[in-house]
Scaffold this motif. Sequence first.
Motif, PDB file in Angstrom:
ATOM      1  N   ALA A 125       0.836  -1.209   0.000  1.00 23.89           N
ATOM      2  CA  ALA A 125       0.000   0.000   0.000  1.00 23.89           C
ATOM      3  C   ALA A 125       0.871   1.259   0.000  1.00 23.89           C
ATOM      4  N   ARG A 126       1.989   1.223   0.709  1.00 29.19           N
ATOM      5  CA  ARG A 126       2.882   2.383   0.791  1.00 29.19           C
ATOM      6  C   ARG A 126       3.637   2.621  -0.515  1.00 29.19           C
ATOM      7  N   TYR A 127       4.157   1.556  -1.121  1.00 28.02           N
ATOM      8  CA  TYR A 127       5.023   1.705  -2.292  1.00 28.02           C
ATOM      9  C   TYR A 127       4.334   1.408  -3.615  1.00 28.02           C
ATOM     10  N   GLY A 128       3.204   0.726  -3.574  1.00 22.23           N
ATOM     11  CA  GLY A 128       2.487   0.389  -4.804  1.00 22.23           C
ATOM     12  C   GLY A 128       3.352  -0.410  -5.761  1.00 22.23           C
ATOM     13  N   ASP A 129       3.244  -0.078  -7.044  1.00 25.23           N
ATOM     14  CA  ASP A 129       4.000  -0.790  -8.061  1.00 25.23           C
ATOM     15  C   ASP A 129       5.427  -0.293  -8.196  1.00 25.23           C
ATOM     16  N   ASP A 130       5.835   0.657  -7.341  1.00 22.98           N
ATOM     17  CA  ASP A 130       7.202   1.174  -7.389  1.00 22.98           C
ATOM     18  C   ASP A 130       8.193   0.241  -6.706  1.00 22.98           C
ATOM     19  N   ALA A 131       7.718  -0.809  -6.050  1.00 21.35           N
ATOM     20  CA  ALA A 131       8.603  -1.751  -5.354  1.00 21.35           C
ATOM     21  C   ALA A 131       7.999  -3.148  -5.419  1.00 21.35           C
ATOM     22  N   ARG A 132       8.859  -4.129  -5.254  1.00 27.36           N
ATOM     23  CA  ARG A 132       8.431  -5.521  -5.153  1.00 27.36           C
ATOM     24  C   ARG A 132       8.408  -5.904  -3.681  1.00 27.36           C
ATOM     25  N   VAL A 133       7.380  -6.623  -3.281  1.00 31.70           N
ATOM     26  CA  VAL A 133       7.279  -7.092  -1.902  1.00 31.70           C
ATOM     27  C   VAL A 133       7.386  -8.614  -1.913  1.00 31.70           C
ATOM     28  N   VAL A 134       8.253  -9.138  -1.049  1.00 28.89           N
ATOM     29  CA  VAL A 134       8.479 -10.574  -0.932  1.00 28.89           C
ATOM     30  C   VAL A 134       8.426 -10.928   0.554  1.00 28.89           C
ATOM     31  N   ILE A 135       7.861 -12.081   0.875  1.00 25.71           N
ATOM     32  CA  ILE A 135       7.832 -12.568   2.252  1.00 25.71           C
ATOM     33  C   ILE A 135       8.814 -13.738   2.362  1.00 25.71           C
ATOM     34  N   VAL A 136       9.657 -13.700   3.391  1.00 30.67           N
ATOM     35  CA  VAL A 136      10.612 -14.783   3.642  1.00 30.67           C
ATOM     36  C   VAL A 136      10.282 -15.399   4.996  1.00 30.67           C
ATOM     37  N   VAL A 137      10.134 -16.708   5.013  1.00 28.40           N
ATOM     38  CA  VAL A 137       9.852 -17.419   6.265  1.00 28.40           C
ATOM     39  C   VAL A 137      10.755 -18.641   6.367  1.00 28.40           C
ATOM     40  N   GLY A 138      10.956 -19.087   7.592  1.00 29.55           N
ATOM     41  CA  GLY A 138      11.722 -20.304   7.813  1.00 29.55           C
ATOM     42  C   GLY A 138      10.856 -21.517   7.586  1.00 29.55           C
ATOM     43  N   GLY A 139      11.497 -22.607   7.200  1.00 34.39           N
ATOM     44  CA  GLY A 139      10.769 -23.852   6.986  1.00 34.39           C
ATOM     45  C   GLY A 139      10.306 -24.465   8.298  1.00 34.39           C
ATOM     46  N   PRO A 140       9.419 -25.438   8.215  1.00 36.26           N
ATOM     47  CA  PRO A 140       8.917 -26.098   9.418  1.00 36.26           C
ATOM     48  C   PRO A 140      10.059 -26.732  10.206  1.00 36.26           C
ATOM     49  N   GLU A 141       9.995 -26.601  11.541  1.00 32.92           N
ATOM     50  CA  GLU A 141      11.038 -27.176  12.393  1.00 32.92           C
ATOM     51  C   GLU A 141      10.690 -28.569  12.895  1.00 32.92           C
ATOM     52  N   GLN A 142       9.430 -28.902  12.935  1.00 28.49           N
ATOM     53  CA  GLN A 142       8.991 -30.195  13.479  1.00 28.49           C
ATOM     54  C   GLN A 142       8.244 -30.971  12.405  1.00 28.49           C
ATOM     55  N   TRP A 143       8.334 -32.284  12.455  1.00 26.25           N
ATOM     56  CA  TRP A 143       7.680 -33.127  11.459  1.00 26.25           C
ATOM     57  C   TRP A 143       6.172 -32.910  11.428  1.00 26.25           C
ATOM     58  N   PHE A 144       5.562 -32.663  12.602  1.00 27.33           N
ATOM     59  CA  PHE A 144       4.101 -32.542  12.639  1.00 27.33           C
ATOM     60  C   PHE A 144       3.602 -31.248  12.004  1.00 27.33           C
ATOM     61  N   HIS A 145       4.499 -30.278  11.795  1.00 27.54           N
ATOM     62  CA  HIS A 145       4.089 -29.056  11.085  1.00 27.54           C
ATOM     63  C   HIS A 145       3.692 -29.370   9.643  1.00 27.54           C
ATOM     64  N   HIS A 146       4.281 -30.419   9.086  1.00 27.43           N
ATOM     65  CA  HIS A 146       3.916 -30.808   7.720  1.00 27.43           C
ATOM     66  C   HIS A 146       2.481 -31.318   7.669  1.00 27.43           C
TER      67      HIS A 146
END
Length: 172
Positions: A125-146
């Motif tokens: 909303a702040r930058y509009g099409d003037d910037a790319r937004v990407v989300i980075v997250v860590g992978g699951p740490e425990q088997w049951f998260h899958h």
Amino acid sequence: MSTFTAEVDREVVGGEALPPAAKPLMVVVGYDGTESSRHALDGAIDLLERRTGELHVVYVAHVPASVRLASEAIPDIQATLDELTNKLAGQVQARLAGSDIEWRFERRDGAVDVELTAAADNLHARYGDDARVVIVVGGPEQWFHHLAGSVPTGVIRHDRFPVIVVPTSQTS
């Protein structure tokens, strides 16, 4: 040889080819001090090493509803969360020491996947099409998260921004 040059000039991020210097890259990364989030932070930093953009580090505090209902506990919970927030921000600051990357740290309250997506929505909303937004997250740490679901799964289900899932060194 020209094919090789074309591949070098572009990088694949979340299934979408992005020109390296086309638009600033706004990277939202979830960070809570766990091994998984440390890997995600390192991945986010790597993305911005040779790019113009900003790193938005988000710590999402999830306080169970039953605890929020106990009004006498709220000041203690708030103090604990403030202390943890400062500790985590200090860890991020130490990790980025000597780096030229612009960064911000914020705490949000709620479900992690919802709040990371909301932070990305705010940047869009702040930058509009003037910037790319990407989300980075860590992978699951425990088997049951899958099986039961994980932060990466929740963020990907929102399907509004490219998502990069950085694996941990080993999944238990």
